[in-house]
Motif scaffolding. Structure first.
Motif, PDB file in Angstrom:
ATOM      1  N   GLU A  17       0.850  -1.175   0.000  1.00  0.00           N
ATOM      2  CA  GLU A  17       0.000   0.000   0.000  1.00  0.00           C
ATOM      3  C   GLU A  17       0.893   1.234   0.000  1.00  0.00           C
ATOM      4  O   GLU A  17       2.119   1.145   0.074  1.00  0.00           O
ATOM      5  N   SER A  18       0.285   2.383  -0.057  1.00  0.00           N
ATOM      6  CA  SER A  18       1.055   3.615   0.084  1.00  0.00           C
ATOM      7  C   SER A  18       0.181   4.676   0.726  1.00  0.00           C
ATOM      8  O   SER A  18      -1.056   4.589   0.697  1.00  0.00           O
ATOM      9  N   ARG A  19       0.815   5.662   1.350  1.00  0.00           N
ATOM     10  CA  ARG A  19       0.081   6.810   1.881  1.00  0.00           C
ATOM     11  C   ARG A  19       1.019   8.013   1.883  1.00  0.00           C
ATOM     12  O   ARG A  19       2.243   7.885   1.769  1.00  0.00           O
ATOM     13  N   ILE A  20       0.423   9.166   2.012  1.00  0.00           N
ATOM     14  CA  ILE A  20       1.194  10.404   2.002  1.00  0.00           C
ATOM     15  C   ILE A  20       1.801  10.635   3.381  1.00  0.00           C
ATOM     16  O   ILE A  20       1.108  10.582   4.402  1.00  0.00           O
ATOM     17  N   ALA A  21       3.101  10.851   3.412  1.00  0.00           N
ATOM     18  CA  ALA A  21       3.805  11.180   4.648  1.00  0.00           C
ATOM     19  C   ALA A  21       4.679  12.403   4.398  1.00  0.00           C
ATOM     20  O   ALA A  21       5.231  12.580   3.306  1.00  0.00           O
ATOM     21  N   TYR A  22       4.808  13.230   5.445  1.00  0.00           N
ATOM     22  CA  TYR A  22       5.530  14.501   5.304  1.00  0.00           C
ATOM     23  C   TYR A  22       6.876  14.394   6.011  1.00  0.00           C
ATOM     24  O   TYR A  22       6.964  14.006   7.180  1.00  0.00           O
ATOM     25  N   PHE A  23       7.955  14.754   5.304  1.00  0.00           N
ATOM     26  CA  PHE A  23       9.315  14.629   5.833  1.00  0.00           C
ATOM     27  C   PHE A  23      10.019  15.979   5.926  1.00  0.00           C
ATOM     28  O   PHE A  23      11.236  16.065   5.783  1.00  0.00           O
ATOM     29  N   GLY A  24       9.265  17.015   6.173  1.00  0.00           N
ATOM     30  CA  GLY A  24       9.851  18.327   6.372  1.00  0.00           C
ATOM     31  C   GLY A  24       9.965  19.128   5.092  1.00  0.00           C
ATOM     32  O   GLY A  24       9.770  18.602   3.988  1.00  0.00           O
ATOM     33  N   PRO A  25      10.296  20.424   5.210  1.00  0.00           N
ATOM     34  CA  PRO A  25      10.352  21.295   4.031  1.00  0.00           C
ATOM     35  C   PRO A  25      11.337  20.813   2.975  1.00  0.00           C
ATOM     36  O   PRO A  25      11.151  21.066   1.779  1.00  0.00           O
ATOM     37  N   GLY A  26      12.389  20.102   3.380  1.00  0.00           N
ATOM     38  CA  GLY A  26      13.393  19.668   2.426  1.00  0.00           C
ATOM     39  C   GLY A  26      12.908  18.608   1.456  1.00  0.00           C
ATOM     40  O   GLY A  26      13.371  18.536   0.313  1.00  0.00           O
ATOM     41  N   HIS A  27      11.981  17.771   1.899  1.00  0.00           N
ATOM     42  CA  HIS A  27      11.481  16.681   1.055  1.00  0.00           C
ATOM     43  C   HIS A  27       9.998  16.832   0.744  1.00  0.00           C
ATOM     44  O   HIS A  27       9.523  16.338  -0.280  1.00  0.00           O
ATOM     45  N   GLY A  28       9.262  17.481   1.626  1.00  0.00           N
ATOM     46  CA  GLY A  28       7.843  17.697   1.397  1.00  0.00           C
ATOM     47  C   GLY A  28       7.005  16.459   1.667  1.00  0.00           C
ATOM     48  O   GLY A  28       7.435  15.515   2.325  1.00  0.00           O
ATOM     49  N   ALA A  29       5.781  16.449   1.141  1.00  0.00           N
ATOM     50  CA  ALA A  29       4.853  15.331   1.290  1.00  0.00           C
ATOM     51  C   ALA A  29       5.085  14.346   0.149  1.00  0.00           C
ATOM     52  O   ALA A  29       5.071  14.723  -1.025  1.00  0.00           O
ATOM     53  N   LEU A  30       5.307  13.078   0.491  1.00  0.00           N
ATOM     54  CA  LEU A  30       5.640  12.067  -0.497  1.00  0.00           C
ATOM     55  C   LEU A  30       4.690  10.882  -0.375  1.00  0.00           C
ATOM     56  O   LEU A  30       4.215  10.554   0.715  1.00  0.00           O
ATOM     57  N   ALA A  31       4.423  10.228  -1.493  1.00  0.00           N
ATOM     58  CA  ALA A  31       3.685   8.971  -1.479  1.00  0.00           C
ATOM     59  C   ALA A  31       4.654   7.873  -1.061  1.00  0.00           C
ATOM     60  O   ALA A  31       5.630   7.589  -1.759  1.00  0.00           O
ATOM     61  N   VAL A  32       4.382   7.264   0.084  1.00  0.00           N
ATOM     62  CA  VAL A  32       5.348   6.360   0.702  1.00  0.00           C
ATOM     63  C   VAL A  32       4.799   4.932   0.709  1.00  0.00           C
ATOM     64  O   VAL A  32       3.681   4.699   1.181  1.00  0.00           O
ATOM     65  N   PRO A  33       5.580   3.940   0.214  1.00  0.00           N
ATOM     66  CA  PRO A  33       5.143   2.541   0.314  1.00  0.00           C
ATOM     67  C   PRO A  33       5.039   2.110   1.772  1.00  0.00           C
ATOM     68  O   PRO A  33       5.871   2.484   2.601  1.00  0.00           O
ATOM     69  N   VAL A  34       4.022   1.329   2.096  1.00  0.00           N
ATOM     70  CA  VAL A  34       3.818   0.796   3.440  1.00  0.00           C
ATOM     71  C   VAL A  34       3.963  -0.719   3.349  1.00  0.00           C
ATOM     72  O   VAL A  34       3.163  -1.396   2.685  1.00  0.00           O
ATOM     73  N   LEU A  35       4.988  -1.274   3.991  1.00  0.00           N
ATOM     74  CA  LEU A  35       5.340  -2.683   3.857  1.00  0.00           C
ATOM     75  C   LEU A  35       5.360  -3.371   5.220  1.00  0.00           C
ATOM     76  O   LEU A  35       5.343  -2.723   6.265  1.00  0.00           O
ATOM     77  N   THR A  36       5.442  -4.702   5.195  1.00  0.00           N
ATOM     78  CA  THR A  36       5.650  -5.485   6.404  1.00  0.00           C
ATOM     79  C   THR A  36       7.123  -5.867   6.511  1.00  0.00           C
ATOM     80  O   THR A  36       7.874  -5.784   5.531  1.00  0.00           O
ATOM     81  N   ARG A  37       7.524  -6.343   7.690  1.00  0.00           N
ATOM     82  CA  ARG A  37       8.891  -6.831   7.851  1.00  0.00           C
ATOM     83  C   ARG A  37       9.147  -8.014   6.904  1.00  0.00           C
ATOM     84  O   ARG A  37      10.238  -8.141   6.334  1.00  0.00           O
ATOM     85  N   ALA A  38       8.132  -8.855   6.757  1.00  0.00           N
ATOM     86  CA  ALA A  38       8.268 -10.008   5.856  1.00  0.00           C
ATOM     87  C   ALA A  38       8.477  -9.567   4.414  1.00  0.00           C
ATOM     88  O   ALA A  38       9.250 -10.177   3.669  1.00  0.00           O
TER      89      ALA A  38
END
Length: 505
Positions: free
Chosen positions: A442-463
């Motif tokens: 899956e993916s969701r939007i996460a914000y990593f500060g002004p330097g990177h902005g809001a990004l679509a981030v993959p959401v994974l399991t440890r497996a």
């Protein structure tokens, strides 16, 4: 406490007396409930020095339990790290970061050995043993794992003071009512509300979905009570809260590394607790560390450490003599008396003498110093090797304080003996990787500060990470008991022992 310094002796005794009735009642209740369930097994209690002792001894010496909770996680990191081979020269060298709901705790493991101290304070804004910043709490002169604890956790309340400065903690919303996002009556914004607003936590899957989060309510309280007073955008405000909290936690990590003459860059960061994997990479970046290790089941990792802890007893006595003038016979007689007392403690709990391993230590200082350092006893040809002990003290003084005084006389302040019965070495602990590896991420939007902005981030399991071999941030690893945030600029892999490794690119 048969050691010098009346204030520390008194403070330790008062702490012990204060805790005694409370813990004796608790232990009695625990025994009754176990008996009612038909469980007759003996009870061992975790101590602040990372070992366990019988419930009988714990009721007699409750002050030994003051920092017992975070101690278990450090023992887990030391035992599993030594087995798996982490960090500088393996994972035998690491700094631990245990972040829960109320506090963040840090400690140091070197060559597979945890750092212990006899100088500790509790009840101040930061619980620690640094001789550089003591005086704010109550002295506890008992063996304690060198843990630095600070009020920064998931429930830490966020506030803006009259001068417009942002604060995170030390006050906490606790578990009840908890953060606003729990939707259980909390009214003050917290660190957890901020990381939900940043997109780091999944509102629908915390604890496998058993704790649904009200993300809209979290954003609303952050907007009203923090963003608007600061005149800032909501996401930037949430990221500012994250940065302030991480900056606070860096103090705890420095207290067990930089303040001890160790360079954090030489260590891996072992991050666990419910929130440790959320902040691990951010803390490492602030300290210029290059590796973060997240063990299996990070949210309950202290429970794993508890199962791996040995049974120990320690006794000490004052022994104030110049090291160069101590007679070998007097030295041996003093140690022999302490050893008899330690063996008697074990015998009272039913342990046979052959199962007990004894280790001797001496607390040494330069003549006239206010504090001492503990070094192992050394022998040569069947007699104490005082020159070797003085050299070991000088080397430890140089590591801790950055210098040594070659021409100064060395004094012995106290002798101590530690007895141990080995319970587990971690070799039988074989964690498995749970969760599906084949499901489409899956993916969701996460914000990593002004330097990177809001990004679509993959959401994974440890497996899933283990199956893919290696990945690159930004991404998020979701588990039942914790969430790991992998920011841009970091790579991730899972080793054969199911540990997640994050490395800076």
């Amino acid at each position: 406490l048969p050691e010098i310094r009346e204030y520390e002796r008194t403070s330790t005794t008062v702490i012990n007396a204060y805790l005694g009735p409370i813990l004796r009642n608790y232990f009695a209740s625990l025994r009754r409930h176990l008996d009612a369930l038909g469980i007759a097994a003996p009870i061992d209690i975790m101590k602040s020095d990372g070992a366990v002792m019988s419930v009988r001894m714990a009721a007699e010496k409750p002050a030994y339990l003051v920092e017992s909770g975070p101690a278990a996680g450090v023992i887990g990191a030391a035992k599993l790290g030594a087995r798996n081979g982490h960090g500088r020269g393996g994972h035998r060298d690491c700094l631990t970061l245990d972040m829960g709901g109320t506090t963040a705790k840090a400690s140091i493991v070197e060559q597979g050995q945890v750092a212990r101290t006899g100088d500790y304070e509790v009840g101040a804004g930061i619980n620690l043993s640094s001789k550089l910043v003591m005086g704010g709490g109550y002295a506890l002169k008992l063996p304690v794992i060198d843990i630095s604890e600070i009020g920064a956790g998931g429930g830490s309340i966020v506030a803006v003071d009259r001068g417009g400065l942002l604060h995170v903690g030390p006050k906490s919303a606790g578990a009840s009512p908890g953060p606003v996002v729990y939707d259980r009556g909390g009214a003050e914004p917290t660190f957890t509300d901020a990381v939900v607003a940043l997109g780091y936590l999944n509102p629908a899957r915390l604890l496998g979905g058993d704790l649904p989060l009200n993300a809209a309510k979290a954003r609303a309280v952050l907007e009203a009570k923090v963003a608007q007073p600061l005149g800032r955008d909501l996401r930037d405000t949430a990221y500012g809260i994250f940065q302030v909290a991480c900056g606070t936690m860096v103090r705890a990590v420095k207290a067990v590394s930089t303040y001890r003459g160790r360079d954090p860059r030489d260590f891996a960061l072992f991050a666990f607790g419910g929130n440790g994997p959320v902040v691990g990479a951010a803390i490492a970046e602030l300290l210029e560390m290059k590796e973060v290790v997240i063990p299996p089941d990070p949210g309950v990792f202290s429970a794993i450490g508890l199962l791996l802890s040995d049974i120990e007893q320690e006794r000490s006595r004052a022994f104030l003599h110049g090291l160069s003038v101590i007679g070998a016979g007097e030295f041996e007689a003093a140690y022999a008396g302490i050893e008899r007392a330690v063996r008697a403690d074990f015998a009272a709990d039913g342990y046979e003498s052959g199962a007990i391993t004894l280790a001797r230590f001496a607390d040494l200082r330069y003549a006239g110093q206010a504090h001492e350092l503990s070094v192992p006893y050394a022998a040569k040809g069947g007699a104490p090797d005082l020159a070797a002990m003085a050299e070991a003290f000088g080397a430890e003084h140089a590591r801790t304080y950055g210098h040594r005084a070659e021409a100064e006389a060395v004094e012995c302040v106290a002798l101590r003996v530690k007895g141990r019965v080995v319970k587990a070495d971690g070799s039988g602990f074989t964690p498995s990787i749970r969760g599906a590896a084949s499901a489409a991420p899956e993916s969701r939007i996460a914000y990593f500060g002004p330097g990177h902005g809001a990004l679509a981030v993959p959401v994974l399991t440890r497996a899933a990470i283990a199956a893919m071999g290696e990945g690159a941030g930004p991404l998020i690893v979701e588990e039942y008991d914790s969430t790991a945030v992998v920011p841009p600029g970091w790579r991730i892999r899972v080793d054969a022992a199911a540990n997640i490794h994050l490395a800076r690119r």
